[in-house]
Motif scaffolding. Structure first.
Motif, PDB file in Angstrom:
ATOM      1  N   TYR A 100     -12.519  55.674 103.772  1.00 25.64           N
ATOM      2  CA  TYR A 100     -13.544  55.993 102.775  1.00 25.64           C
ATOM      3  C   TYR A 100     -12.967  56.235 101.378  1.00 25.64           C
ATOM      4  O   TYR A 100     -13.718  56.545 100.454  1.00 25.64           O
ATOM      5  CB  TYR A 100     -14.345  57.222 103.211  1.00 25.64           C
ATOM      6  CG  TYR A 100     -13.511  58.455 103.494  1.00 25.64           C
ATOM      7  CD1 TYR A 100     -13.058  59.280 102.464  1.00 25.64           C
ATOM      8  CD2 TYR A 100     -13.169  58.803 104.798  1.00 25.64           C
ATOM      9  CE1 TYR A 100     -12.294  60.415 102.719  1.00 25.64           C
ATOM     10  CE2 TYR A 100     -12.406  59.935 105.067  1.00 25.64           C
ATOM     11  CZ  TYR A 100     -11.973  60.737 104.030  1.00 25.64           C
ATOM     12  OH  TYR A 100     -11.216  61.850 104.290  1.00 25.64           O
ATOM     13  N   ALA A 101     -11.642  56.120 101.219  1.00 23.61           N
ATOM     14  CA  ALA A 101     -11.034  56.482  99.935  1.00 23.61           C
ATOM     15  C   ALA A 101      -9.975  55.477  99.504  1.00 23.61           C
ATOM     16  O   ALA A 101      -9.443  54.707 100.310  1.00 23.61           O
ATOM     17  CB  ALA A 101     -10.413  57.879 100.032  1.00 23.61           C
ATOM     18  N   LYS A 102      -9.686  55.522  98.206  1.00 23.36           N
ATOM     19  CA  LYS A 102      -8.576  54.771  97.611  1.00 23.36           C
ATOM     20  C   LYS A 102      -7.558  55.786  97.097  1.00 23.36           C
ATOM     21  O   LYS A 102      -7.937  56.896  96.700  1.00 23.36           O
ATOM     22  CB  LYS A 102      -9.065  53.904  96.445  1.00 23.36           C
ATOM     23  CG  LYS A 102     -10.102  52.856  96.807  1.00 23.36           C
ATOM     24  CD  LYS A 102     -10.560  52.099  95.556  1.00 23.36           C
ATOM     25  CE  LYS A 102     -11.606  51.057  95.900  1.00 23.36           C
ATOM     26  NZ  LYS A 102     -12.037  50.293  94.694  1.00 23.36           N
ATOM     27  N   PHE A 103      -6.298  55.383  97.067  1.00 19.64           N
ATOM     28  CA  PHE A 103      -5.245  56.285  96.626  1.00 19.64           C
ATOM     29  C   PHE A 103      -4.408  55.647  95.520  1.00 19.64           C
ATOM     30  O   PHE A 103      -4.141  54.448  95.537  1.00 19.64           O
ATOM     31  CB  PHE A 103      -4.317  56.646  97.788  1.00 19.64           C
ATOM     32  CG  PHE A 103      -4.967  57.482  98.852  1.00 19.64           C
ATOM     33  CD1 PHE A 103      -4.933  58.856  98.786  1.00 19.64           C
ATOM     34  CD2 PHE A 103      -5.637  56.874  99.906  1.00 19.64           C
ATOM     35  CE1 PHE A 103      -5.538  59.633  99.766  1.00 19.64           C
ATOM     36  CE2 PHE A 103      -6.241  57.635 100.892  1.00 19.64           C
ATOM     37  CZ  PHE A 103      -6.197  59.019 100.811  1.00 19.64           C
ATOM     38  N   THR A 104      -4.008  56.477  94.572  1.00 16.39           N
ATOM     39  CA  THR A 104      -3.066  56.024  93.556  1.00 16.39           C
ATOM     40  C   THR A 104      -1.650  56.121  94.113  1.00 16.39           C
ATOM     41  O   THR A 104      -1.429  56.564  95.240  1.00 16.39           O
ATOM     42  CB  THR A 104      -3.140  56.907  92.306  1.00 16.39           C
ATOM     43  OG1 THR A 104      -2.701  58.244  92.651  1.00 16.39           O
ATOM     44  CG2 THR A 104      -4.544  56.958  91.747  1.00 16.39           C
ATOM     45  N   LYS A 105      -0.694  55.732  93.313  1.00 15.51           N
ATOM     46  CA  LYS A 105       0.704  56.014  93.607  1.00 15.51           C
ATOM     47  C   LYS A 105       0.894  57.524  93.714  1.00 15.51           C
ATOM     48  O   LYS A 105       0.070  58.293  93.227  1.00 15.51           O
ATOM     49  CB  LYS A 105       1.592  55.465  92.473  1.00 15.51           C
ATOM     50  CG  LYS A 105       1.669  53.955  92.387  1.00 15.51           C
ATOM     51  CD  LYS A 105       2.245  53.494  91.057  1.00 15.51           C
ATOM     52  CE  LYS A 105       3.493  54.240  90.632  1.00 15.51           C
ATOM     53  NZ  LYS A 105       4.038  53.730  89.350  1.00 15.51           N
ATOM     54  N   PRO A 106       1.986  57.968  94.319  1.00 12.05           N
ATOM     55  CA  PRO A 106       2.225  59.417  94.406  1.00 12.05           C
ATOM     56  C   PRO A 106       2.357  60.050  93.023  1.00 12.05           C
ATOM     57  O   PRO A 106       2.903  59.447  92.098  1.00 12.05           O
ATOM     58  CB  PRO A 106       3.552  59.512  95.166  1.00 12.05           C
ATOM     59  CG  PRO A 106       3.696  58.220  95.874  1.00 12.05           C
ATOM     60  CD  PRO A 106       3.033  57.193  95.014  1.00 12.05           C
ATOM     61  N   ILE A 107       1.843  61.266  92.908  1.00 13.12           N
ATOM     62  CA  ILE A 107       2.024  62.032  91.671  1.00 13.12           C
ATOM     63  C   ILE A 107       3.003  63.192  91.875  1.00 13.12           C
ATOM     64  O   ILE A 107       3.445  63.815  90.917  1.00 13.12           O
ATOM     65  CB  ILE A 107       0.685  62.576  91.131  1.00 13.12           C
ATOM     66  CG1 ILE A 107      -0.037  63.429  92.191  1.00 13.12           C
ATOM     67  CG2 ILE A 107      -0.216  61.431  90.667  1.00 13.12           C
ATOM     68  CD1 ILE A 107      -1.294  64.110  91.683  1.00 13.12           C
TER      69      ILE A 107
END
Length: 240
Positions: A97-104
């Motif tokens: 259900y979600a999208k993720f960016t690169k790690p922060i």
């Protein structure tokens, strides 16, 4: 007719929403040292500061919302809302259900936050911990402990689930209502230094020999957030 066609096309183009003008609603809850609310509503902290910097560098308009973690998940699960949240683990089930960016950010090692009575048992490894199914472990509702999730599932200790803020959870540990909770090294040290107060006299932060390193944390967004926004954030994120 030619003039009409040009005018119609112009009107159609101006009526289309611009991605650059879409406001992304980014939610978080106060959780130092990761997230600390600022006077303007944005978060500072280990994950808050890099998230704010990424949205700013990417030129993405943001509305910051301070809401409980379960509400954050509900917003991200909304398939129509332009919603994101800060500092979450990229678990396979969340990718549904979600999208993720690169790690922060990436946590240091996991640790045990325990009371003095439990610490006196002298457990020094994950294997020793798993040998005691009577241990009472406090976990946060709807939270993932990344690599520890499968360990906990196999271990099958006595699990208590809490929706309370961290301060209330550490009271349960200090007063012996439960034996322990898993925390990152950063959060554990912050708790003992800034939040435990008088309770710190009965709290211990334990490092086990084979405790895994903490996982990476990301900006998590709903499926409605365009890939272009995710890509712009990824280009703006400086964590390596």
């Amino acid at each position: 007719m030619r003039c009409f066609a040009v005018l119609a096309t112009s009107l159609m183009l101006t009526s289309l929403p611009s991605l650059a003008d879409d406001v992304i609603h980014v939610s978080y809850s106060e959780r130092p040292p990761y997230l600390l609310p600022q006077p303007d509503g944005s978060p500072a902290g280990l994950t808050g500061a890099p998230a704010v910097a990424a949205f700013k560098a990417a030129g993405i308009p943001v509305e910051w919302l301070k809401v409980p973690s379960n509400r954050q998940l509900a917003l991200v699960k909304d398939p129509h809302g332009l919603n994101c949240t800060v500092g979450w683990f990229a678990m396979p089930e969340r990718s549904m259900y979600a999208k993720f960016t690169k790690p922060i950010y990436r946590d240091k090692s996991w640790m045990l936050l325990t009371n003095a009575g439990f610490a006196a048992r002298g457990i020094t490894s994950m294997g020793e911990l798993a040998a005691h199914s009577d241990i009472r472990v406090l976990v946060k509702d709807n939270f993932s402990y990344a690599g520890l999730d499968k360990f906990i599932q196999k271990w099958q200790p006595v699990v208590a689930v809490s929706t309370a803020p961290t301060v209330k959870m550490i009271q349960s540990v200090a007063k012996g209502a439960v034996d322990m909770m898993f925390v990152s090294e950063e959060e554990g040290n912050y708790i003992l230094k800034h939040e435990a107060g008088e309770l710190s006299a009965n709290l211990r932060l334990l490092s086990l020999k084979d405790m895994p390193r903490g996982p990476e944390r990301h900006i998590m967004c709903s499926k409605a957030v365009p890939d272009e926004i995710i890509n712009r954030l990824n280009k703006a994120i400086t964590f390596k």
